[in-house]
Motif scaffolding. Structure first.
Motif, PDB file in Angstrom:
ATOM      1  N   ASP A  21      49.902  34.152  43.320  1.00  0.00           N
ATOM      2  CA  ASP A  21      49.472  34.165  41.924  1.00  0.00           C
ATOM      3  C   ASP A  21      49.544  35.592  41.396  1.00  0.00           C
ATOM      4  OD1 ASP A  21      48.742  31.426  42.124  1.00  0.00           O
ATOM      5  OD2 ASP A  21      46.877  32.032  43.106  1.00  0.00           O
ATOM      6  N   ARG A  22      49.152  35.741  40.157  1.00  0.00           N
ATOM      7  CA  ARG A  22      49.095  37.096  39.586  1.00  0.00           C
ATOM      8  C   ARG A  22      48.039  37.929  40.312  1.00  0.00           C
ATOM      9  NH1 ARG A  22      51.221  39.619  35.722  1.00  0.00           N
ATOM     10  NH2 ARG A  22      52.393  37.865  34.942  1.00  0.00           N
ATOM     11  N   ALA A 298      36.081  43.666  39.346  1.00  0.00           N
ATOM     12  CA  ALA A 298      36.140  42.999  38.040  1.00  0.00           C
ATOM     13  C   ALA A 298      37.187  43.663  37.152  1.00  0.00           C
ATOM     14  CB  ALA A 298      34.765  43.022  37.370  1.00  0.00           C
ATOM     15  N   GLU A 299      37.222  44.984  37.159  1.00  0.00           N
ATOM     16  CA  GLU A 299      38.210  45.683  36.336  1.00  0.00           C
ATOM     17  C   GLU A 299      39.623  45.419  36.862  1.00  0.00           C
ATOM     18  OE1 GLU A 299      37.527  47.168  33.481  1.00  0.00           O
ATOM     19  OE2 GLU A 299      39.665  47.546  33.203  1.00  0.00           O
ATOM     20  N   SER A 301      40.610  42.814  38.560  1.00  0.00           N
ATOM     21  CA  SER A 301      40.904  41.414  38.255  1.00  0.00           C
ATOM     22  C   SER A 301      41.288  41.239  36.796  1.00  0.00           C
ATOM     23  CB  SER A 301      39.661  40.581  38.613  1.00  0.00           C
ATOM     24  OG  SER A 301      39.644  39.370  37.930  1.00  0.00           O
ATOM     25  N   ASP A 302      40.542  41.869  35.901  1.00  0.00           N
ATOM     26  CA  ASP A 302      40.809  41.682  34.474  1.00  0.00           C
ATOM     27  C   ASP A 302      42.135  42.322  34.060  1.00  0.00           C
ATOM     28  OD1 ASP A 302      38.479  40.357  34.485  1.00  0.00           O
ATOM     29  OD2 ASP A 302      37.347  41.743  33.232  1.00  0.00           O
ATOM     30  N   LEU A 305      44.754  39.789  35.275  1.00  0.00           N
ATOM     31  CA  LEU A 305      44.728  38.497  34.595  1.00  0.00           C
ATOM     32  C   LEU A 305      44.998  38.609  33.096  1.00  0.00           C
ATOM     33  CD1 LEU A 305      41.737  36.876  36.510  1.00  0.00           C
ATOM     34  CD2 LEU A 305      44.176  36.448  36.825  1.00  0.00           C
ATOM     35  N   ARG A 306      45.703  39.673  32.699  1.00  0.00           N
ATOM     36  CA  ARG A 306      46.203  39.777  31.337  1.00  0.00           C
ATOM     37  C   ARG A 306      47.676  39.415  31.341  1.00  0.00           C
ATOM     38  NH1 ARG A 306      43.722  45.620  30.570  1.00  0.00           N
ATOM     39  NH2 ARG A 306      41.570  45.003  30.258  1.00  0.00           N
ATOM     40  N   SER A 307      48.148  38.824  30.244  1.00  0.00           N
ATOM     41  CA  SER A 307      49.578  38.539  30.160  1.00  0.00           C
ATOM     42  C   SER A 307      50.358  39.833  30.385  1.00  0.00           C
ATOM     43  CB  SER A 307      49.919  37.968  28.787  1.00  0.00           C
ATOM     44  OG  SER A 307      49.345  36.705  28.635  1.00  0.00           O
ATOM     45  N   ALA A 326      37.344  35.019  45.931  1.00  0.00           N
ATOM     46  CA  ALA A 326      38.023  33.971  46.709  1.00  0.00           C
ATOM     47  C   ALA A 326      37.972  32.587  46.072  1.00  0.00           C
ATOM     48  CB  ALA A 326      37.456  33.930  48.129  1.00  0.00           C
ATOM     49  N   PRO A 327      36.890  32.205  45.403  1.00  0.00           N
ATOM     50  CA  PRO A 327      36.881  30.843  44.869  1.00  0.00           C
ATOM     51  C   PRO A 327      38.071  30.544  43.960  1.00  0.00           C
ATOM     52  CG  PRO A 327      34.674  31.741  44.791  1.00  0.00           C
ATOM     53  CD  PRO A 327      35.588  32.868  45.202  1.00  0.00           C
ATOM     54  N   GLU A 328      38.459  31.480  43.133  1.00  0.00           N
ATOM     55  CA  GLU A 328      39.564  31.223  42.205  1.00  0.00           C
ATOM     56  C   GLU A 328      40.896  31.758  42.725  1.00  0.00           C
ATOM     57  OE1 GLU A 328      39.564  29.831  39.072  1.00  0.00           O
ATOM     58  OE2 GLU A 328      37.425  29.481  38.805  1.00  0.00           O
ATOM     59  N   HIS A 329      40.842  32.812  43.525  1.00  0.00           N
ATOM     60  CA  HIS A 329      42.079  33.525  43.843  1.00  0.00           C
ATOM     61  C   HIS A 329      42.357  33.628  45.342  1.00  0.00           C
ATOM     62  CE1 HIS A 329      41.810  34.703  39.649  1.00  0.00           C
ATOM     63  NE2 HIS A 329      40.605  35.179  39.866  1.00  0.00           N
ATOM     64  N   GLY A 330      41.558  32.954  46.146  1.00  0.00           N
ATOM     65  CA  GLY A 330      41.660  33.135  47.587  1.00  0.00           C
ATOM     66  C   GLY A 330      42.803  32.368  48.238  1.00  0.00           C
ATOM     67  N   ARG A 345      45.696  27.645  50.221  1.00  0.00           N
ATOM     68  CA  ARG A 345      44.658  28.050  49.286  1.00  0.00           C
ATOM     69  C   ARG A 345      43.300  27.956  49.954  1.00  0.00           C
ATOM     70  NH1 ARG A 345      45.828  29.538  44.253  1.00  0.00           N
ATOM     71  NH2 ARG A 345      47.719  28.715  43.310  1.00  0.00           N
TER      72      ARG A 345
ATOM     73  N   ASP B  39      34.497  27.410  42.816  1.00  0.00           N
ATOM     74  CA  ASP B  39      35.929  27.226  42.622  1.00  0.00           C
ATOM     75  C   ASP B  39      36.161  26.073  41.657  1.00  0.00           C
ATOM     76  OD1 ASP B  39      38.581  26.821  42.765  1.00  0.00           O
ATOM     77  OD2 ASP B  39      38.671  26.537  44.934  1.00  0.00           O
ATOM     78  N   GLN B 163      45.134  31.718  34.670  1.00  0.00           N
ATOM     79  CA  GLN B 163      45.836  32.861  35.274  1.00  0.00           C
ATOM     80  C   GLN B 163      46.014  34.030  34.302  1.00  0.00           C
ATOM     81  OE1 GLN B 163      47.846  33.338  38.474  1.00  0.00           O
ATOM     82  NE2 GLN B 163      46.419  31.846  39.283  1.00  0.00           N
ATOM     83  N   ALA B 166      41.973  37.078  31.130  1.00  0.00           N
ATOM     84  CA  ALA B 166      41.604  38.330  30.466  1.00  0.00           C
ATOM     85  C   ALA B 166      42.285  38.499  29.112  1.00  0.00           C
ATOM     86  CB  ALA B 166      41.914  39.521  31.372  1.00  0.00           C
ATOM     87  N   ASP B 167      43.190  37.600  28.764  1.00  0.00           N
ATOM     88  CA  ASP B 167      43.750  37.626  27.411  1.00  0.00           C
ATOM     89  C   ASP B 167      42.669  37.332  26.364  1.00  0.00           C
ATOM     90  OD1 ASP B 167      46.220  38.279  28.316  1.00  0.00           O
ATOM     91  OD2 ASP B 167      47.161  36.340  27.953  1.00  0.00           O
TER      92      ASP B 167
END
Lengths: 366, 203
Positions: A21-22, A298-299, A301-302, A305-307, A326-330, A345, B39, B163, B166-167
C-alpha cells in the motif's frame, strides 16, 4: 509507488509476490524476512543507479539455499511519471560459484507500450521488432540505469528518478558523530542507512531546503524544550537551546541517543517524506521515548496518506507503533524454518490490541 | 495550548480529521494521544457481514470500540482533572443511520450515556472537559461539506478517501477555523453545527 513486487530465488524469497500500500507496516518474528525485503529493494536501487555490479548486488550466497535453480528474478511494477512501469531483472548465477553472476536479461516497459530490453547473449537493446547494438553495455551492469533518457528512450527518465529517490534508513544515533565534512558543504551527501553521516548531511540540506529543516526543528522543540537551532559551528554540528533567557550550545554527539534520534528523524520526515519518494524505514522508533512515537508516526502516516505523497514501508516491533498503525496498514511476514517467506495482511480477531496479539503469537496463521 | 487531548475515535479517517484539526488549533502533536482504533478494512471491503446492534444494521467494529472504551476514558479524564492536570477527551462516533428515520445524534449520545451507566461511571455532564463529535451520517458527510461547500444531506453515504485519508486536511483546517471563529459553514448539517459547539467546549 511500488504496486507490485516479485522476488524469486533470493535468500528466503521464493516465488514471493507482494502488492504494498502507500503506507505499509511490516511486522512478524525475527528472521521472517522483513529487513531482507528492504535490503533487497535497496540493493536493486544500487544496481540500477550504477553504484554496484550484479555480483555486488546478488552474489552466489544470495540464492535460496534449498533451491537448485541458478536463475534469480526480481520484478517491480511502479506507478511513476503518469503511467505504470514494469521492471524485470533476471540474474544467472554460476552453478559452481566460480564465476561472477551475469544479467541474463533486464527490461523496462512503460504502459505496455514502450519497452527496452537487454539480454546477455548479444547485449542488445530491443525496441519492438528493431534491435540496436548497445556498445558499452556489460552483462554485469544495469542497462536500464545506464540508458540515456534522451530521444527515443525519454520514457525511462521517470523510472530512473523514482529509483534514485528510494531511501533505506535504519537510524543508529550511537553512530552519529558531530563532525561536519566541510569539503562537502555545497551538496548534501547521500544519507547513510544508519544516519552516521547526519552531521555532514544536515548543513547543506539546511542551505537547500531551509523551510523544511526549520519546520523539522519546530516540530522537535516540544520534545526538546528550548531547542531553537541546529547548526554547523566551525565543523561541528551543534544544537542551540534558549532556556530562561540563557543560550547554550551542545555538540550533536553530546546529546542523548534519544535526542539525536529525534532531531534526525524529524529532519528525515520533513525533508525526505515528500512526493515521489519511497522511504524504507527499519525500526526508526528504537530510541524514541514512548510519548514521542505516536506524534512522529502520525505525521509520517499523514504524509504518506495524501494523494501523491511518498510511499512508506516501515518495520517496527514497538507495541505503540503496532497498535497505532497495524490495524489499517499492517502486513505480517512469516516463515517456517528452512522455508520461504510469506506475507499476508495483518488481521486480529477478537478484542486484543495488535501488539498483544503479536506478543502471544495469536496473529500467526493456523 | 498546553491542554492534553485524548482522542477516542472509530477509524483512521476520523483520526486524521480530528488530529489535523487540533494541530490547526495550535495543539502540539505531543499533547495529543490517539487511542488505537480497530481494523476497519474488512468491514469497508464488505468481507464481513454487518452486525445488528440495538436493532440497527451497522458495521459495528469502530463504533463498538468507542462505546466500550468511552466510560473508562471519561473516568480517566475526570481523575486527571481532579489532580489539576489540564486534560480533555475528544470522542468521535458516526451515527451511521441507514434511513431518514433511523438513528440520530441524540441516540448515539444516549448510547454513550448508557455505556457509562452500565459501567458504573456517572454520565457526562456539562462541566466535563469532553467533546462528543457525532457526524450524521458519517465523518465523510462533514468532510464533503467542508471540502466542497455544496449542501449535503445526512443520509447519503459519501465516498471514503481510502488510502488517501490525509486528503481531508483542508476539511480539518476549515473545521478548526470555524471552531476558533465561532462560525458555522454555509449549508452545515445539524450534526456539524452540534459538533462545532462540542469542540468549542474543550479548545
Amino acid at each position: 509507488m511500488i504496486e507490485r513486487l516479485y522476488i524469486d530465488n533470493v535468500r528466503s524469497f521464493v516465488n514471493f509476490e507482494w502488492k504494498p500500500d502507500r503506507l505499509s507496516v511490516l511486522l512478524g518474528p525475527n528472521g521472517a524476512g522483513k529487513t531482507l525485503l528492504l535490503e533487497t529493494l535497496f540493493a536493486l536501487r544500487g544496481f540500477v543507479t550504477g553504484a554496484a555490479s550484479i555480483g555486488e548486488t546478488f552474489d552466489e550466497l544470495s540464492r535460496t539455499r534449498w533451491d537448485s535453480r541458478t536463475v534469480q528474478t526480481i520484478e517491480l511494477d511502479v506507478r511513476a511519471g503518469g503511467g505504470l512501469y514494469r521492471y524485470r531483472l533476471v540474474v544467472e548465477q554460476d552453478a559452481g560459484g566460480r564465476n561472477d553472476p551475469l544479467v541474463a536479461s533486464e527490461s523496462l516497459q512503460f504502459n505496455d507500450v514502450e519497452k527496452v530490453e537487454f539480454k546477455t547473449a548479444d547485449l542488445g537493446l530491443y525496441r519492438g521488432a528493431q534491435t540496436k547494438a548497445m556498445p558499452g553495455t556489460r552483462p554485469t551492469r544495469s542497462g536500464v540505469g545506464a540508458l540515456s533518457s534522451i530521444g527515443q528512450n525519454e520514457f525511462v527518465r521517470a523510472f530512473q528518478e523514482w529509483i534514485w529517490n528510494l531511501w533505506l534508513l535504519r537510524p543508529d544515533p550511537r553512530a552519529m558523530s558531530a563532525r561536519v565534512d566541510r569539503r562537502r558543504v555545497a551538496r548534501a551527501p547521500w544519507l547513510e542507512k544508519d544516519l552516521s553521516n547526519f552531521a555532514a548531511w544536515y548543513p547543506p540540506t539546511l542551505a537547500s531546503q531551509p523551510r523544511d529543516v526549520m519546520n523539522a526543528i519546530r516540530a522537535v522543540e516540544p520534545a526538546l524544550p528550548g531547542l531553537v537551532e541546529v547548526r554547523d559551528a566551525g565543523g561541528t554540528l551543534e544544537a542551540v537551546f534558549e532556556r530562561g533567557g540563557k543560550t547554550s550550545s551542545y555538540a550533536f554527539d553530546e546529546l542523548s541517543d534519544g535526542e539525536r534520534a529525534l532531531i534526525a528523524l524529524y529532519s528525515v520526515l520533513h525533508v525526505l517524506a515528500s512526493p515521489g519518494k519511497l522511504l524504507l524505514l527499519d525500526e526508526p522508533d528504537n530510541y524514541l521515548g514512548l510519548r514521542e512515537i505516536q506524534p512522529w508516526l502520525a505525521e509520517l502516516s499523514d504524509r504518506a496518506l495524501r494523494s501523491g505523497g511518498p510511499q512508506v514501508i516501515l518495520i517496527s516491533h514497538h507495541p505503540d507503533a503496532l497498535n497505532f498503525l497495524a490495524p489499517e496498514h499492517g502486513w505480517r511476514m512469516f516463515r517456517d524454518p528452512d522455508s520461504q517467506t510469506r506475507i499476508q495482511r495483518f488481521e486480529v480477531q477478537g478484542n486484543l490490541e495488535p501488539a498483544e496479539a503479536a506478543a502471544r503469537g495469536w496473529d500467526e496463521p493456523q | 495550548m498546553s491542554r492534553f487531548f485524548t482522542v477516542l475515535c472509530e477509524d483512521i479517517q476520523a483520526r486524521v480529521f480530528i488530529y489535523r484539526a487540533l494541530l490547526h488549533l495550535g495543539v502540539s502533536a505531543r499533547n495529543i494521544r490517539v487511542r488505537p482504533y480497530p481494523d476497519n478494512r474488512f468491514h469497508a471491503a464488505g468481507k464481513r457481514s454487518p452486525r445488528r446492534v440495538d436493532g440497527y444494521e451497522v458495521y459495528a467494529c469502530g463504533s463498538q470500540h468507542v462505546r466500550m472504551n468511552f466510560p473508562g476514558e471519561l473516568a480517566e479524564v475526570r481523575a486527571q482533572s481532579a489532580k489539576n492536570r489540564d486534560a480533555a477527551l475528544l470522542v468521535h462516533i458516526d451515527v451511521d443511520n441507514e434511513t431518514a428515520n433511523g438513528r440520530t445524534v441524540q441516540d448515539r449520545q444516549r448510547e454513550l450515556d448508557d455505556e457509562c451507566v452500565n459501567a458504573g461511571v456517572p454520565k457526562r455532564t456539562a462541566s466535563d472537559p469532553v467533546a462528543c463529535l457525532i457526524p450524521r451520517r458519517a465523518i465523510e458527510t462533514w468532510i464533503e461539506l467542508l471540502m466542497k461547500g455544496a449542501p449535503v444531506d445526512e443520509h447519503t453515504s459519501y465516498p471514503k478517501l481510502t488510502q488517501r485519508e490525509a486528503d481531508a486536511e483542508p476539511a480539518a483546517a476549515a473545521f478548526a477555523a470555524h471552531a476558533r471563529g465561532k462560525t458555522v459553514p454555509p449549508h452545515a448539517p445539524p450534526s456539524l453545527t452540534t459538533g462545532l459547539s462540542e469542540l468549542r467546549r474543550v479548545v
